[in-house]
Design an enzyme around this catalytic site. Structure first.
Site, mmCIF file in Angstrom:
data_model
loop_
_atom_site.group_PDB
_atom_site.id
_atom_site.type_symbol
_atom_site.label_atom_id
_atom_site.label_comp_id
_atom_site.label_asym_id
_atom_site.label_seq_id
_atom_site.Cartn_x
_atom_site.Cartn_y
_atom_site.Cartn_z
ATOM 1 N N LYS A 138 0.841 -1.282 0.139
ATOM 2 C CA LYS A 138 -0.082 0.201 -0.044
ATOM 3 C C LYS A 138 0.781 1.177 -0.004
ATOM 4 O O LYS A 138 0.427 2.146 -0.515
ATOM 5 C CB LYS A 138 -0.864 -0.020 1.294
ATOM 6 C CG LYS A 138 -1.968 -1.228 1.201
ATOM 7 C CD LYS A 138 -2.785 -0.935 2.344
ATOM 8 C CE LYS A 138 -2.228 -1.509 3.748
ATOM 9 N NZ LYS A 138 -1.505 -2.741 3.907
ATOM 10 N N GLY B 113 3.880 -0.931 8.718
ATOM 11 C CA GLY B 113 5.279 -0.415 8.120
ATOM 12 C C GLY B 113 4.883 -0.388 6.794
ATOM 13 O O GLY B 113 4.788 -1.530 5.969
ATOM 14 N N HIS B 114 4.703 0.704 6.252
ATOM 15 C CA HIS B 114 4.696 1.165 4.948
ATOM 16 C C HIS B 114 5.929 1.510 4.258
ATOM 17 O O HIS B 114 6.536 2.559 4.569
ATOM 18 C CB HIS B 114 3.384 2.305 4.802
ATOM 19 C CG HIS B 114 2.243 1.803 5.021
ATOM 20 N ND1 HIS B 114 1.034 2.358 5.419
ATOM 21 C CD2 HIS B 114 1.653 0.396 5.373
ATOM 22 C CE1 HIS B 114 -0.031 1.825 5.518
ATOM 23 N NE2 HIS B 114 0.170 0.750 5.855
HETATM 24 P P1 IMP Z 1 -1.636 -6.255 16.224
HETATM 25 O O1 IMP Z 1 -2.087 -5.465 15.228
HETATM 26 O O2 IMP Z 1 -0.137 -5.892 16.798
HETATM 27 O O3 IMP Z 1 -2.618 -6.546 17.536
HETATM 28 O O4 IMP Z 1 -1.379 -7.909 15.610
HETATM 29 C C1 IMP Z 1 -2.382 -8.504 15.334
HETATM 30 C C2 IMP Z 1 -2.232 -9.268 14.111
HETATM 31 O O5 IMP Z 1 -2.147 -8.371 12.960
HETATM 32 C C3 IMP Z 1 -0.688 -10.015 14.018
HETATM 33 O O6 IMP Z 1 -1.007 -11.155 13.226
HETATM 34 C C4 IMP Z 1 0.077 -9.066 13.269
HETATM 35 O O7 IMP Z 1 1.259 -9.886 12.676
HETATM 36 C C5 IMP Z 1 -0.993 -8.665 12.326
HETATM 37 N N1 IMP Z 1 -0.496 -7.246 11.798
HETATM 38 C C6 IMP Z 1 -0.553 -6.154 12.507
HETATM 39 N N2 IMP Z 1 -0.172 -5.021 11.863
HETATM 40 C C7 IMP Z 1 0.342 -5.582 10.323
HETATM 41 C C8 IMP Z 1 0.508 -4.870 9.290
HETATM 42 O O8 IMP Z 1 0.874 -3.713 9.082
HETATM 43 N N3 IMP Z 1 0.974 -5.740 7.941
HETATM 44 C C9 IMP Z 1 0.663 -7.347 8.370
HETATM 45 N N4 IMP Z 1 0.416 -7.889 9.447
HETATM 46 C C10 IMP Z 1 0.000 -6.980 10.532
#
Ligand code: IMP
Length: 427
Positions: free
Chosen positions: A16, A40-41
């Site tokens: 994105k 992380g973009h």
């Molecule tokens: P949280 O958002 O840190 O609570 O993580 C919940 C789930 O979303 C986990 O499986 C993370 O690896 C995934 N996740 C959170 N942010 C991202 C992202 O920016 N890209 C891909 N996966 C994400």
């Protein structure tokens, strides 16, 4: 260009950042609407890599107003670190950044809870990013959250932190058996962070709506992806917000009819970071694709699990977000793979299913049904239009369009801005 929501159609990491950076050129403003520094973009400009976590990906263009909307949860320490990092690289941050006074704040006790929760879950852990995202949204919905506006008011802030810590510390001690936190260590530093961020904090709802009144063009930047959505994702292996297009409205305070278009960002194959179902995962975790696509998390560095293109997933994302157009990313990564597989149906308990099931148990028992397509060996990373693509590349794209039911408007064939093919005059 219309006002557009950029939404991830899979499990995040669809690319994105690059597409938003590209479209930002023709926009007046870029607004983040959910998530936090779990995102992380990545944007690569002339070989220089920039990874943005909280600041909208439009910041790399001069003169674009970048807004962090009310739906985002903000870790002020992380935000200041990001501002400093960008400033050190010569990127100007001042009047071009605005932060919603309504956005909720992530505190150290949220990060501690995130880690403590994950430890408690053991092998059933979600594999979160440990950034405190879930616990911060928890407090928001429990109506005990603390918002950016509160950081500017010492008495209010102290009282609220003390009240919240009373409950959290009880849990830390009695349930999680981890170290308790002291409000003195939090209040002072957070007041200082509030003072630093004060110049950016404002009523972004009025600001965005005024821009729309003036016919300015706004990009709504989604983080994560449709299948990590708290309602529509592979629950409970999801994030705590709404990455889907509906979140762009509630996460910014803009009525849905003001949003004119949705662009679904679709990786040419599938990846996922962390645990939870991934129906088309390649049996060894997709090591070959991971190496080819350099699939490692932009925030945590974790290796991403890789799999074949799942049309059932993207078709569902098309419905949930109603995108009529797609940007297909990382197509170049597939070059050199002799046979490509696309999943268009699942076998669940011996039955053929072409829609995404609701129950986690059903999702976990999916056996993907694949169709095979011939790959290509020619380097496509320098192509300027699709006529320069080999026949099999075009065939692969045509099949995706056909199965998803949306038009491919943008194709990304490398990290650089220049490695993009635009097929639509709007984008
Ligand atoms: P949280 O958002 O840190 O609570 O993580 C919940 C789930 O979303 C986990 O499986 C993370 O690896 C995934 N996740 C959170 N942010 C991202 C992202 O920016 N890209 C891909 N996966 C994400």
């Amino acid at each position: 260009m219309p006002n557009v929501v950029i939404v991830g159609a899979q499990w995040g990491d669809e690319g994105k950042g690059k597409i938003i950076d590209l479209l930002a050129e023709n926009a007046d403003s870029v607004v983040r609407y959910q998530g936090g520094n779990n995102a992380g973009h990545t944007v690569v400009i002339e070989g220089k890599k920039h990874i943005l976590h909280l600041i909208p990906s439009g910041i790399l263009h001069k003169g674009k107003l970048c807004i962090i909307g009310n739906g985002v949860v903000i870790d002020p320490t992380a935000l200041i670190a990001e501002i400093e990092e960008l400033t050190a690289k010569g990127i100007e941050i001042g009047e071009n950044l605005k932060i919603s006074e309504l956005a909720h704040v992530i505190f150290p006790y949220h990060r501690a809870l995130d880690t403590a929760n994950e430890t408690k879950r053991g092998s059933g852990k979600i594999d979160t990013t440990h950034r405190g995202i879930g616990p911060a949204y928890n407090d928001k919905f429990a109506r005990i959250g603390i918002r950016m506006i509160d950081l500017m008011h010492p008495d209010r802030l102290e009282k609220r932190i003390q009240r919240n810590l009373e409950e959290k510390n009880f849990m830390f001690k009695q349930y999680y058996a981890v170290t308790e936190l002291n409000s003195r260590d939090i209040v002072g530093p957070y007041l200082a962070l509030g003072r630093r961020l004060k110049p950016f904090v404002t009523d972004t709802v009025t600001l965005i709506n005024r821009m729309l009144d003036e016919k300015k063009k706004v990009l709504f930047e989604g983080a994560q992806g449709t299948f990590l959505d708290i309602d529509f994702g592979t629950y409970p292996f999801v994030t705590a917000s709404h990455p889907t297009a509906g979140g762009a409205s509630t996460g910014t305070g803009v009525g849905p009819t003001r949003i004119e278009k949705i662009l679904g960002i679709v990786k040419a194959y599938t990846t996922r970071v962390g645990s939870g179902p991934l129906p088309t995962e390649i049996s060894d975790g997709g090591e070959d694709l991971r190496t080819r696509g350099r699939e490692f998390g932009a925030t945590t560095g974790r290796p991403r699990r890789c799999g074949w293109f799942d049309a059932v997933v993207v078709r569902r994302a098309q419905v949930l977000n109603h995108f009529e157009q797609m940007a297909v990313t990382k197509l170049d990564v597939l070059t050199g793979i002799p046979t490509l597989y696309i999943c268009n149906e699942y076998l669940i308990n011996g039955e053929r299913v072409s829609s995404f099931p609701a129950s986690l148990e059903d999702v976990e028992s999916i056996q993907p049904v694949y169709e095979e397509l011939p790959g290509w060996n020619e380097d496509i990373s320098g192509a300027k239009n699709i006529n320069q693509f080999p026949k099999n590349t075009r065939r692969y794209l045509d099949r995706i369009e056909e199965l998803v039911g949306a038009k491919i408007s943008v194709i990304s064939i490398g990290e650089e801005r220049s490695q993009t093919i635009m097929l639509d005059p709007f984008f």
